[in-house]
Design a protein around this motif. Structure first.
Motif, PDB file in Angstrom:
ATOM      1  N   GLN A  66     -26.715  -6.729 -13.329  1.00 17.13           N
ATOM      2  CA  GLN A  66     -27.070  -7.551 -14.473  1.00 17.13           C
ATOM      3  C   GLN A  66     -28.465  -8.149 -14.372  1.00 17.13           C
ATOM      4  OE1 GLN A  66     -23.930 -10.379 -14.699  1.00 17.13           O
ATOM      5  NE2 GLN A  66     -22.413  -8.890 -15.318  1.00 17.13           N
ATOM      6  N   LYS A  67     -28.920  -8.496 -13.169  1.00 16.18           N
ATOM      7  CA  LYS A  67     -30.207  -9.149 -13.014  1.00 16.18           C
ATOM      8  C   LYS A  67     -31.289  -8.139 -12.660  1.00 16.18           C
ATOM      9  CE  LYS A  67     -29.434 -13.910 -11.745  1.00 16.18           C
ATOM     10  NZ  LYS A  67     -29.685 -14.913 -10.729  1.00 16.18           N
ATOM     11  N   PRO A  68     -32.434  -8.176 -13.367  1.00 14.12           N
ATOM     12  CA  PRO A  68     -33.547  -7.310 -12.986  1.00 14.12           C
ATOM     13  C   PRO A  68     -34.064  -7.694 -11.598  1.00 14.12           C
ATOM     14  CG  PRO A  68     -33.902  -8.290 -15.156  1.00 14.12           C
ATOM     15  CD  PRO A  68     -32.713  -8.967 -14.548  1.00 14.12           C
ATOM     16  N   SER A  69     -34.426  -6.703 -10.806  1.00 16.71           N
ATOM     17  CA  SER A  69     -34.852  -6.985  -9.444  1.00 16.71           C
ATOM     18  C   SER A  69     -36.356  -7.145  -9.315  1.00 16.71           C
ATOM     19  CB  SER A  69     -34.375  -5.882  -8.505  1.00 16.71           C
ATOM     20  OG  SER A  69     -34.934  -4.656  -8.886  1.00 16.71           O
ATOM     21  N   LYS A  70     -37.109  -6.802 -10.342  1.00 15.21           N
ATOM     22  CA  LYS A  70     -38.557  -6.882 -10.261  1.00 15.21           C
ATOM     23  C   LYS A  70     -39.109  -7.462 -11.548  1.00 15.21           C
ATOM     24  CE  LYS A  70     -38.999  -2.942  -7.219  1.00 15.21           C
ATOM     25  NZ  LYS A  70     -39.549  -1.622  -7.006  1.00 15.21           N
ATOM     26  N   GLU A  71     -40.350  -7.928 -11.486  1.00 17.09           N
ATOM     27  CA  GLU A  71     -40.996  -8.529 -12.652  1.00 17.09           C
ATOM     28  C   GLU A  71     -41.093  -7.547 -13.814  1.00 17.09           C
ATOM     29  OE1 GLU A  71     -45.301 -10.449 -13.898  1.00 17.09           O
ATOM     30  OE2 GLU A  71     -44.888 -10.075 -11.786  1.00 17.09           O
ATOM     31  N   LEU A  72     -41.445  -6.295 -13.521  1.00 20.55           N
ATOM     32  CA  LEU A  72     -41.550  -5.290 -14.586  1.00 20.55           C
ATOM     33  C   LEU A  72     -40.202  -5.057 -15.255  1.00 20.55           C
ATOM     34  CD1 LEU A  72     -43.248  -3.272 -16.150  1.00 20.55           C
ATOM     35  CD2 LEU A  72     -42.832  -1.611 -14.342  1.00 20.55           C
ATOM     36  N   GLU A  73     -39.134  -5.009 -14.462  1.00 24.02           N
ATOM     37  CA  GLU A  73     -37.801  -4.834 -15.035  1.00 24.02           C
ATOM     38  C   GLU A  73     -37.437  -6.013 -15.928  1.00 24.02           C
ATOM     39  OE1 GLU A  73     -35.361  -4.200 -11.619  1.00 24.02           O
ATOM     40  OE2 GLU A  73     -35.925  -2.100 -11.452  1.00 24.02           O
ATOM     41  N   ALA A  74     -37.865  -7.203 -15.539  1.00 30.39           N
ATOM     42  CA  ALA A  74     -37.598  -8.386 -16.353  1.00 30.39           C
ATOM     43  C   ALA A  74     -38.341  -8.298 -17.684  1.00 30.39           C
ATOM     44  CB  ALA A  74     -38.001  -9.649 -15.602  1.00 30.39           C
ATOM     45  N   LYS A  75     -39.581  -7.787 -17.646  1.00 29.34           N
ATOM     46  CA  LYS A  75     -40.358  -7.633 -18.882  1.00 29.34           C
ATOM     47  C   LYS A  75     -39.734  -6.578 -19.788  1.00 29.34           C
ATOM     48  CE  LYS A  75     -44.755  -9.243 -17.065  1.00 29.34           C
ATOM     49  NZ  LYS A  75     -46.148  -8.904 -16.760  1.00 29.34           N
ATOM     50  N   ILE A  76     -39.246  -5.491 -19.207  1.00 29.39           N
ATOM     51  CA  ILE A  76     -38.592  -4.454 -19.999  1.00 29.39           C
ATOM     52  C   ILE A  76     -37.302  -4.998 -20.612  1.00 29.39           C
ATOM     53  CG2 ILE A  76     -37.400  -2.225 -19.882  1.00 29.39           C
ATOM     54  CD1 ILE A  76     -39.575  -1.343 -17.874  1.00 29.39           C
ATOM     55  N   ALA A  77     -36.569  -5.791 -19.845  1.00 29.10           N
ATOM     56  CA  ALA A  77     -35.340  -6.404 -20.367  1.00 29.10           C
ATOM     57  C   ALA A  77     -35.658  -7.343 -21.524  1.00 29.10           C
ATOM     58  CB  ALA A  77     -34.603  -7.154 -19.252  1.00 29.10           C
ATOM     59  N   ALA A  78     -36.767  -8.093 -21.421  1.00 28.11           N
ATOM     60  CA  ALA A  78     -37.175  -8.994 -22.503  1.00 28.11           C
ATOM     61  C   ALA A  78     -37.589  -8.189 -23.733  1.00 28.11           C
ATOM     62  CB  ALA A  78     -38.317  -9.893 -22.034  1.00 28.11           C
ATOM     63  N   LEU A  79     -38.313  -7.087 -23.519  1.00 22.10           N
ATOM     64  CA  LEU A  79     -38.706  -6.222 -24.633  1.00 22.10           C
ATOM     65  C   LEU A  79     -37.472  -5.655 -25.321  1.00 22.10           C
ATOM     66  CD1 LEU A  79     -40.788  -4.597 -26.296  1.00 22.10           C
ATOM     67  CD2 LEU A  79     -40.649  -2.834 -24.517  1.00 22.10           C
ATOM     68  N   LYS A  80     -36.505  -5.204 -24.533  1.00 24.24           N
ATOM     69  CA  LYS A  80     -35.273  -4.652 -25.096  1.00 24.24           C
ATOM     70  C   LYS A  80     -34.556  -5.698 -25.947  1.00 24.24           C
ATOM     71  CE  LYS A  80     -30.898  -2.526 -23.822  1.00 24.24           C
ATOM     72  NZ  LYS A  80     -30.022  -2.057 -22.778  1.00 24.24           N
ATOM     73  N   ALA A  81     -34.449  -6.916 -25.427  1.00 22.68           N
ATOM     74  CA  ALA A  81     -33.779  -7.983 -26.177  1.00 22.68           C
ATOM     75  C   ALA A  81     -34.517  -8.262 -27.484  1.00 22.68           C
ATOM     76  CB  ALA A  81     -33.706  -9.249 -25.324  1.00 22.68           C
ATOM     77  N   HIS A  82     -35.851  -8.269 -27.434  1.00 22.45           N
ATOM     78  CA  HIS A  82     -36.650  -8.517 -28.643  1.00 22.45           C
ATOM     79  C   HIS A  82     -36.459  -7.401 -29.660  1.00 22.45           C
ATOM     80  CE1 HIS A  82     -39.943  -9.802 -31.192  1.00 22.45           C
ATOM     81  NE2 HIS A  82     -40.419  -8.552 -31.139  1.00 22.45           N
ATOM     82  N   VAL A  83     -36.552  -6.153 -29.219  1.00 23.24           N
ATOM     83  CA  VAL A  83     -36.401  -5.015 -30.127  1.00 23.24           C
ATOM     84  C   VAL A  83     -35.019  -5.024 -30.760  1.00 23.24           C
ATOM     85  CG1 VAL A  83     -36.220  -2.485 -30.225  1.00 23.24           C
ATOM     86  CG2 VAL A  83     -38.148  -3.544 -29.043  1.00 23.24           C
ATOM     87  N   GLU A  84     -33.991  -5.240 -29.954  1.00 25.50           N
ATOM     88  CA  GLU A  84     -32.628  -5.232 -30.484  1.00 25.50           C
ATOM     89  C   GLU A  84     -32.362  -6.394 -31.437  1.00 25.50           C
ATOM     90  OE1 GLU A  84     -30.226  -4.863 -26.940  1.00 25.50           O
ATOM     91  OE2 GLU A  84     -30.467  -2.686 -26.926  1.00 25.50           O
ATOM     92  N   ALA A  85     -33.067  -7.523 -31.217  1.00 30.82           N
ATOM     93  CA  ALA A  85     -32.853  -8.689 -32.082  1.00 30.82           C
ATOM     94  C   ALA A  85     -33.635  -8.594 -33.392  1.00 30.82           C
ATOM     95  CB  ALA A  85     -33.257  -9.963 -31.340  1.00 30.82           C
ATOM     96  N   THR A  86     -34.759  -7.872 -33.387  1.00 34.72           N
ATOM     97  CA  THR A  86     -35.634  -7.869 -34.565  1.00 34.72           C
ATOM     98  C   THR A  86     -35.708  -6.534 -35.288  1.00 34.72           C
ATOM     99  OG1 THR A  86     -37.579  -7.350 -33.208  1.00 34.72           O
ATOM    100  CG2 THR A  86     -37.081  -9.687 -33.585  1.00 34.72           C
ATOM    101  N   SER A  87     -34.962  -5.530 -34.824  1.00 33.74           N
ATOM    102  CA  SER A  87     -35.036  -4.197 -35.423  1.00 33.74           C
ATOM    103  C   SER A  87     -33.651  -3.677 -35.757  1.00 33.74           C
ATOM    104  CB  SER A  87     -35.701  -3.221 -34.451  1.00 33.74           C
ATOM    105  OG  SER A  87     -36.937  -3.708 -34.014  1.00 33.74           O
TER     106      SER A  87
END
Length: 159
Positions: A83-104
């Motif tokens: 469930q938790k991203p292990s790296k900063e890049l994974e956290a950014k991708i998870a944030a992008l995914k949440a944004h895309v899914e919420a706004t598209s």
């Protein structure tokens, strides 16, 4: 399938899988290979070594190959492992995914059809994401319709 070591013009290094060397060249020329860190499409292959393991090298006489699990991360709460991203890049991708899914709007396999309909004015414009095969994506690009691959699998496609 072949894994290429890649580098963008901002010196970010990353890897990606392709069906073949010519498939990489075709996708790159279409502008569909981009750096996951900065989004640059000025990407080149870098020096890499093949990772081929023959059966003879895999085991010595009579030995069974062993996996060294001591280097694997073991979280204190095992439910967090997936469930938790292990790296900063994974956290950014998870944030992008949440944004895309919420706004598209997710349009699934109808992505190419929906994008073309919006481009031609048959459907009101809105932000969409979904799935398209390589031929559909290239056809959209050739027709001047902006598309970009996403660095994640839509939630509706995960197990």
């Amino acid at each position: 399938m072949i894994r290429f070591a890649l580098k963008c013009d901002h010196d970010h290094c990353f890897e990606s899988w392709f069906q073949s060397g010519s498939a990489f060249d075709k996708v790159k020329s279409a502008g569909m290979v981009s750096c996951p860190a900065c989004g640059s499409t000025d990407v080149v292959k870098t020096l890499m070594s093949p990772q081929v393991q023959t059966a003879r090298k895999a085991t010595k006489e009579g030995e069974t190959p062993q996996t060294d699990a001591s280097s694997l991360p073991v979280p204190s709460d095992k439910s967090e492992f997936f469930q938790k991203p292990s790296k900063e890049l994974e956290a950014k991708i998870a944030a992008l995914k949440a944004h895309v899914e919420a706004t598209s709007d997710y349009v699934g396999k109808n992505f190419a059809k929906e994008a073309r309909a919006m481009h031609e004015g048959d459907t009101p414009e809105r932000t969409i994401y979904g799935e398209a095969n390589m031929a559909e994506a290239l056809s959209l690009i050739e027709d001047g319709i902006s598309v970009a691959p996403l660095p994640f699998i839509p939630a509706r496609k995960t197990n």
